[in-house]
Design a protein around this motif. Structure first.
Motif, PDB file in Angstrom:
ATOM      1  N   LEU A  27       0.862  -1.187   0.000  1.00 57.43           N
ATOM      2  CA  LEU A  27       0.000   0.000   0.000  1.00 57.43           C
ATOM      3  C   LEU A  27       0.895   1.233   0.000  1.00 57.43           C
ATOM      4  CD1 LEU A  27      -2.991   0.616   0.004  1.00 57.43           C
ATOM      5  CD2 LEU A  27      -2.914   0.715   2.487  1.00 57.43           C
ATOM      6  N   LEU A  28       0.900   1.960  -1.097  1.00 59.66           N
ATOM      7  CA  LEU A  28       1.810   3.085  -1.271  1.00 59.66           C
ATOM      8  C   LEU A  28       1.281   4.384  -0.687  1.00 59.66           C
ATOM      9  CD1 LEU A  28       2.846   2.442  -4.981  1.00 59.66           C
ATOM     10  CD2 LEU A  28       4.136   1.866  -2.914  1.00 59.66           C
ATOM     11  N   ALA A 283      -2.289   0.893  -4.020  1.00 58.99           N
ATOM     12  CA  ALA A 283      -1.398  -0.223  -3.746  1.00 58.99           C
ATOM     13  C   ALA A 283      -0.779  -0.708  -5.042  1.00 58.99           C
ATOM     14  CB  ALA A 283      -2.162  -1.360  -3.064  1.00 58.99           C
ATOM     15  N   ALA A 284       0.413  -1.302  -4.959  1.00 62.02           N
ATOM     16  CA  ALA A 284       1.082  -1.861  -6.128  1.00 62.02           C
ATOM     17  C   ALA A 284       1.818  -3.122  -5.714  1.00 62.02           C
ATOM     18  CB  ALA A 284       2.059  -0.850  -6.729  1.00 62.02           C
ATOM     19  N   ASN A 285       2.032  -4.029  -6.687  1.00 64.26           N
ATOM     20  CA  ASN A 285       2.842  -5.211  -6.397  1.00 64.26           C
ATOM     21  C   ASN A 285       4.164  -5.125  -7.155  1.00 64.26           C
ATOM     22  OD1 ASN A 285       2.300  -5.942  -9.041  1.00 64.26           O
ATOM     23  ND2 ASN A 285       0.876  -7.592  -8.505  1.00 64.26           N
ATOM     24  N   LEU A 293      -7.959   1.928  -4.052  1.00 64.26           N
ATOM     25  CA  LEU A 293      -8.828   1.375  -3.013  1.00 64.26           C
ATOM     26  C   LEU A 293      -9.524   2.477  -2.224  1.00 64.26           C
ATOM     27  CD1 LEU A 293      -5.864  -0.772  -1.954  1.00 64.26           C
ATOM     28  CD2 LEU A 293      -7.932  -1.876  -2.738  1.00 64.26           C
ATOM     29  N   ASP A 294     -10.554   2.097  -1.511  1.00 67.99           N
ATOM     30  CA  ASP A 294     -11.251   2.980  -0.575  1.00 67.99           C
ATOM     31  C   ASP A 294     -10.554   2.877   0.780  1.00 67.99           C
ATOM     32  OD1 ASP A 294     -12.906   4.250   1.212  1.00 67.99           O
ATOM     33  OD2 ASP A 294     -14.748   3.291   0.524  1.00 67.99           O
ATOM     34  N   PHE A 295      -9.859   3.943   1.184  1.00 62.91           N
ATOM     35  CA  PHE A 295      -9.081   3.844   2.417  1.00 62.91           C
ATOM     36  C   PHE A 295      -9.969   3.706   3.650  1.00 62.91           C
ATOM     37  CE2 PHE A 295      -9.950   8.371   2.685  1.00 62.91           C
ATOM     38  CZ  PHE A 295      -9.928   8.648   4.038  1.00 62.91           C
TER      39      PHE A 295
END
Length: 452
Positions: A27-28, A283-285, A293-295
């Motif tokens: 999660l960036l 987020a990134a992989n 996303l909805d934080f």
């Protein structure tokens, strides 16, 4: 278009996270703040609730940490020996281990600082979360390199001194990132992103092309002192795929966000997406796949079973000398409030607490208002002035040493079993007490035994 905003810069919320597997997500960003990978899990500062949250690689909440030394955490960074370096909103660096215990703390090298690390090297920039308006003459560096005790030992880069020198902190504030010893900096109010060498000279300079003609921030004429400036670079991070992720404003006022992904070697913008919202989680992989996303949904996972007991348990006299113990409040929701007669925000807070106290029955809710005054006469004068309906307990000036809070007022809301629901630092006015009312009402009707 440029935004006219109040002189005080907005507080931003931060998150720092880690995904341990190739297919897991890091999660960036969460609500306009950058992330950092620490240990096995993703560790996220939740500033409004003064806590840290750990996520697994699937972004599920696995742990919650609260502590009086965690006041308004806006960012996390890795620290040697798998510890966490917290950037407090007001600039302090606070180190915690992953068991939730404080290790050390240091003062900000700037008026307020934001810290980034790559696990070994610590770099501080002027914080974009808490900008103070202090004149600078160009003698301070753009960034400070700190040792692991938080002592600045090397300055890098040259600041830009605007025509209005009191806006220098604003002009030179911005998010910072570091990876493999390479520092990246993106000014909060200028449309540029920089990769810096060891001396602070730009290796490359990139731009989003948002502002056709830039100028320094300036005061706007009128009764209310305002500063005209654009919010450009909100947060920055090096992703698990080795690219530089920059979260910025699409509209200069930061109501619509844009994500840009840059090649760290060339500064080329490889990918951009307009997010169209003022708050989000990204987020990134390791393969560079991105999720938006909805934080709020991420934070809503937080389990009540992660609550810790309030400690140390107190046994303090009231104004008549009768000893009141923490155990006396078991079975009802309790607001433990620390205050002092010399604390101006405490004076503003007391009428709100009195109204809150009268709204709920004593079998459901109570307040333990603990004075930390050293002088008994001043405490009693304050009590005579305000006539609070709730009991006053006498701390005798020993409470800060016992509970390690940063300042007053400081409150802790406890559930029926004496566990911490949330910590409240300072006085937040009507909005804070409206939130408290809702939380108390919810907790009164919660089956707290079922979640042990």
């Amino acid at each position: 278009m440029r935004a006219n905003i109040l002189l005080a810069a907005p507080a931003l919320l931060g998150l720092a996270c880690h995904a341990p597997a190739d297919d897991g997500y890091t999660l960036l960003f969460l609500d306009r703040s950058a992330a950092a990978r620490v240990g096995r899990y993703s560790w996220a500062p939740d500033a409004p609730r003064s806590r840290l949250i750990a996520f697994d690689g699937d972004l599920h909440v696995v742990r919650v940490v609260t502590n009086p030394r965690i006041s308004s955490p806006v960012a996390l960074a890795p620290y040697p020996e798998a510890r966490l370096l917290i950037s407090e909103r007001t600039g302090e660096g606070v180190v915690f281990d992953t068991a939730g215990e404080p290790v050390r703390e240091w003062e900000s090298p700037f008026a307020a600082s934001l810290y980034a690390t790559d696990g070994n090297r610590i770099v501080a920039s002027r914080s974009p979360y808490f900008v103070q308006f202090i004149a600078e003459d160009g003698s301070n560096p753009l960034l400070w390199v700190l040792d692991t005790l938080g002592v600045p030992h090397q300055g890098i880069g040259i600041i830009h001194v605007p025509s209005i020198k009191y806006l220098a902190q604003l002009v030179n504030a911005g998010p910072v990132a570091i990876s493999d010893g390479v520092a990246y900096f993106a000014p909060l109010v200028r449309d540029e992103i920089l990769r810096l060498d060891a001396s602070g000279s730009p290796v490359w300079r990139s731009s989003r092309g948002l502002i056709p003609a830039e100028h320094d921030p300036r005061y706007v004429p009128g009764r209310e002192r305002r500063v005209e400036h654009a919010l450009i670079n909100i947060a920055m991070n090096v992703g698990p795929d080795g690219r530089l992720y920059v979260l910025g404003a699409q509209d200069s006022a930061a109501t619509n966000l844009r994500l840009d992904v840059l090649n760290t070697k060339t500064g080329e913008i490889e990918w951009s997406q307009v997010l169209g919202t003022a708050a989000t989680a990204i987020a990134a992989n390791r393969r560079g796949k991105i999720r938006v996303l909805d934080f709020q949904a991420l934070l809503a996972q937080t389990p009540t079973k992660g609550r810790e007991l309030f400690a140390p348990a107190f046994a303090l006299p009231d104004l008549t000398g009768k000893v009141v113990r923490l155990d006396n409040y078991r079975g009802k929701i309790t607001l433990v409030n620390f205050w002092a007669s010399w604390c101006e925000p405490c004076r503003l807070e007391f009428p709100h607490m009195a109204a809150l106290y009268r709204e709920f029955g004593r079998e459901q809710f109570d307040i333990a208002a603990i004075s930390d005054d050293v002088r008994d006469s001043e405490m009693r004068k304050f009590v005579r002035e305000f006539g609070p309906p709730f009991p006053i307990l006498v701390g005798g000036g020993r409470m800060k040493a016992a509970y390690h809070y940063r300042g007053l007022p400081y409150s802790v809301l406890l559930d029926k079993q004496g566990r911490i629901i949330e910590r409240i630092f300072g006085f937040g006015g009507d909005a804070e007490f409206q939130h408290l009312r809702q939380t108390i009402a919810k907790e009164i009707h919660a089956d707290t035994v079922a979640v042990r």
